[in-house]
Every structure is written in structure tokens, then in C-alpha cells.
Design an enzyme around this catalytic site. Structure first.
Site, PDB file in Angstrom:
ATOM      1  NE  ARG A   1       0.515 -15.014  -5.467  1.00  0.00           N
ATOM      2  CZ  ARG A   1       1.365 -15.706  -6.361  1.00  0.00           C
ATOM      3  NH1 ARG A   1       1.141 -16.979  -6.754  1.00  0.00           N
ATOM      4  NH2 ARG A   1       2.429 -14.655  -6.622  1.00  0.00           N
TER       5      ARG A   1
ATOM      6  CB  VAL B   1      -3.450  -5.589  -4.310  1.00  0.00           C
ATOM      7  CG1 VAL B   1      -2.006  -6.069  -4.603  1.00  0.00           C
ATOM      8  CG2 VAL B   1      -3.562  -4.298  -5.318  1.00  0.00           C
TER       9      VAL B   1
ATOM     10  CG  HIS C   1      -1.295 -13.407  -8.518  1.00  0.00           C
ATOM     11  ND1 HIS C   1      -0.244 -13.526  -9.298  1.00  0.00           N
ATOM     12  CD2 HIS C   1      -1.139 -12.915  -7.500  1.00  0.00           C
ATOM     13  CE1 HIS C   1       0.616 -12.868  -8.870  1.00  0.00           C
ATOM     14  NE2 HIS C   1       0.378 -12.508  -7.504  1.00  0.00           N
TER      15      HIS C   1
ATOM     16  N   GLY D   1       0.888  -1.169  -0.130  1.00  0.00           N
ATOM     17  CA  GLY D   1       0.008  -0.009  -0.173  1.00  0.00           C
ATOM     18  C   GLY D   1       0.874   1.246   0.217  1.00  0.00           C
TER      19      GLY D   1
ATOM     20  CG  ASN E   1      -6.116 -12.016   3.381  1.00  0.00           C
ATOM     21  OD1 ASN E   1      -5.966 -11.700   4.375  1.00  0.00           O
ATOM     22  ND2 ASN E   1      -5.202 -12.246   2.561  1.00  0.00           N
TER      23      ASN E   1
HETATM   24  C1  LAC Z   1       3.301 -11.546  -5.432  1.00  0.00           C
HETATM   25  C2  LAC Z   1       2.232 -11.160  -4.611  1.00  0.00           C
HETATM   26  C3  LAC Z   1       1.799  -9.788  -4.697  1.00  0.00           C
HETATM   27  O1  LAC Z   1       3.107 -12.111  -6.608  1.00  0.00           O
HETATM   28  O2  LAC Z   1       1.043 -12.026  -4.761  1.00  0.00           O
HETATM   29  O3  LAC Z   1       4.394 -10.937  -5.347  1.00  0.00           O
END
Ligand code: LAC
Length: 313
Positions: free
Chosen positions: A90, A120, A182, A12, A97
Site C-alpha cells: 500500500r 479509503v 492498515h 466507489g 495518491n
Molecule cells: C484492502 C484495500 C482496500 O485491504 O486496502 O483490500
């Protein structure tokens, strides 16, 4: 433009820093940094205000513990939540979260009607689903369509860096996009990637390409292992890249609602709408299409898991 950033941690605060330095070209006149921890956003804002004074930049940075200060934001970036520790995926963060992101979005909605909301917090695609569902319930579809997730711009930058290093080329010579989720299921679009407008397959062998794809997929974890916490310079820059793309012709990969799941796809962000570049998805080769389909299945199950978690909150 008023930019609010929720979460004054590494990502942030670094986003505020980069956005402040680029404030005149981006047309940002106010940046609000909000955190539940007392004194930290105020301290970082004071430091940032002194930083922009060095360069005589006309941007005001506010640090606050109150969402009221985000009133009438044009763009809100949500970084709040727990980051990864070494050894964590993640997806391990979902339980904590999901509730945090839901609470943050409810608070934002009290003070801003139709902001762009850039998520994010990880696990990214599931958190975009949480935020988007919450906005849909409170403000309807048009507002929910403006909820997007930052991942592809970061993953693409990581991959472009690895490719540029390997080829000994300038970074601007490399064009490459990663889409999908991601995480390990991300889809680097190698078939359309280029170095100096030449197809990658003409300048790099398959083995090298595969190594770079693998390193990109694990790009976040590589930094978590080194730092003991998540990356923040590149993630922050990748957030600013999305802000920069708003209302331009620039195509950026972001996580949005695509056929009912939330997943990274190439889009243009204009007039408050997300224009998915379906032609780019159609031009994937069969291997990439298969990876993308697998990714959709994976995100579907993550969304189901998230729904369960939210029901019990
Ligand atoms: C990364 C986090 C932001 O990939 O997910 O570094």
C-alpha cells in the site's frame, strides 16, 4: 442524508450499490457518484437507479464529473486514487495518491462545510493525515476531526470470517477487532476477541490464532493476487458499516488523529465528534501494546514521508 462518493471505480461504485440497497434503514435519500472519467459515473448511476427500482427504493443516485453536485453532503467517501497491483505494498502508492487526495478534499470543501469524510485511498493512515491537514487549514479543527479512515472495519471483518470458518461458528458469534495501521503492522486484538462470548484462547490453539492473524494482515494482498487488483465487496461493506455507526452507540475501529499520528483506534461517532475508546486501548495486553507502539512509529515515518511529497507538489 446525502452521501457523496468520490471515485466511481470498483470500491466507489460498490459502496454506492450497498448504500443504495440499505438506503431506507440508513436514511439516505441521495447518493452522488463523482469521477473524473467521463460517462462512467453517469452510466453506473443510471444502472443503480434501475437497480433500486427493482426493489422500489426511494433513493436518487446521481453520476457526475462535477464536484458541484456534492453540495451540502452529510458524508463524503473518498476512494479516488490508484489501487494496488500484485507485488505492490500500500505504501508504494503514496507518491501518486497524496496529490490526488489533497485535490479531492480541496474540491469537496468548496461545496460542503462540515461533512464526515471517510478516506479509503491507500496508504490509508497517511491519506487520512493528508485529508485532515487540508480540512484543518481550510475549515478548522472541528471539521478536521470529522475526517476518518476506513481500514479497521474491513480488517476486523476479514479476521472474523477466518475465525468463524476455522471454528465452524456463525459470523455473529465472533467478536474481534483489529486496530493500528492498515498493513502488516495492524494490531488484531486477540486477547479480547471472543467466540460465543468465550475468550479465543479457550477455543483455539496459539498456532492457529497466529496463522489467522497473519492471514488477516495479508488479507488485502491475498485478494490482489487473485484478482490482479484490490478487493471491493468487503471494503465497500466496511465503509457502509462506518456510515451506519454514525450517531449510534456502535464502536468501530477507524483511523483518526490519536496523539498526533493517524492510526486505527476504536471510536464512537456522535454529534460530529470522534470519541476514542481509551479504555479499550488500556486493556490491551503487553504484546498488543508493543505492536500498537511500533505501529505508531511506523505511521509517524510514513507521515514524514508524505509531508516531503506534498512539499514538492
Ligand atoms: C484492502 C484495500 C482496500 O485491504 O486496502 O483490500
Amino acid at each position: 442524508m446525502k452521501l457523496s462518493i468520490i471515485g466511481a471505480g470498483n470500491v466507489g461504485a460498490t459502496t454506492a450499490f450497498i448504500a443504495a440497497l440499505k438506503s431506507s434503514e440508513l436514511g439516505i435519500d441521495e447518493i452522488v457518484l463523482v469521477d473524473i472519467v467521463e460517462k462512467i459515473p453517469q452510466g453506473k448511476a443510471l444502472d443503480l437507479n434501475q437497480c433500486v427500482t427493482v426493489f422500489n427504493l426511494d433513493v436518487k443516485i446521481v453520476g457526475s464529473n462535477s464536484y458541484a453536485d456534492t453540495e451540502n453532503s452529510d458524508v463524503v467517501v473518498i476512494t479516488a486514487g490508484l489501487p494496488r497491483k500484485p507485488g505492490m505494498s500500500r505504501d508504494d502508492l503514496i507518491d501518486k495518491n497524496a496529490g490526488i487526495v489533497k485535490g479531492v478534499v480541496e474540491n469537496i470543501m468548496k461545496f460542503s462545510d462540515h461533512p464526515w469524510i471517510i478516506i479509503v485511498t491507500n496508504p490509508l493512515d497517511a491519506m487520512v493525515y493528508v485529508a485532515s491537514s487540508c480540512v484543518l487549514e481550510k475549515r478548522g479543527k472541528d471539521a478536521a476531526d470529522k475526517v476518518i479512515g476506513m481500514a479497521g472495519t474491513l480488517d476486523s471483518a476479514r479476521m472474523r470470517f477466518f475465525l468463524a470458518e476455522e471454528l465452524g461458528e456463525g459470523k455473529e458469534a465472533i467478536e474481534a477487532l483489529t486496530i493500528g495501521s492498515h498493513g502488516d503492522e495492524m494490531v488484531p486484538l486477540m486477547s479480547s476477541a471472543t467466540a460465543n462470548q468465550k475468550s479465543l484462547s479457550k477455543v483455539m490453539n496459539d498456532k492457529k490464532m497466529k496463522e489467522i492473524v497473519d492471514r488477516t494482515k495479508k488479507g488485502g494482498a491475498e485478494i490482489v493476487d487473485l484478482l490482479g487488483t484490490s478487493a471491493y465487496y468487503a471494503p465497500a461493506a466496511a465503509i457502509v458499516e462506518i456510515i451506519e455507526a454514525i450517531d449510534t452507540e456502535k464502536i468501530v475501529p477507524v483511523s483518526v488523529n490519536y496523539r498526533g499520528v493517524f492510526i486505527g483506534v476504536p471510536v464512537k461517532l456522535s454529534d460530529g465528534t470522534v470519541e476514542i475508546q481509551q479504555n479499550m486501548l488500556d486493556s490491551m495486553n503487553s504484546e498488543e501494546k508493543k505492536m500498537f507502539d511500533d505501529c505508531i512509529e511506523k505511521v509517524k515515518s510514513l507521515i514524514d514521508k508524505t509531508e516531503e511529497i506534498l512539499k514538492n507538489k
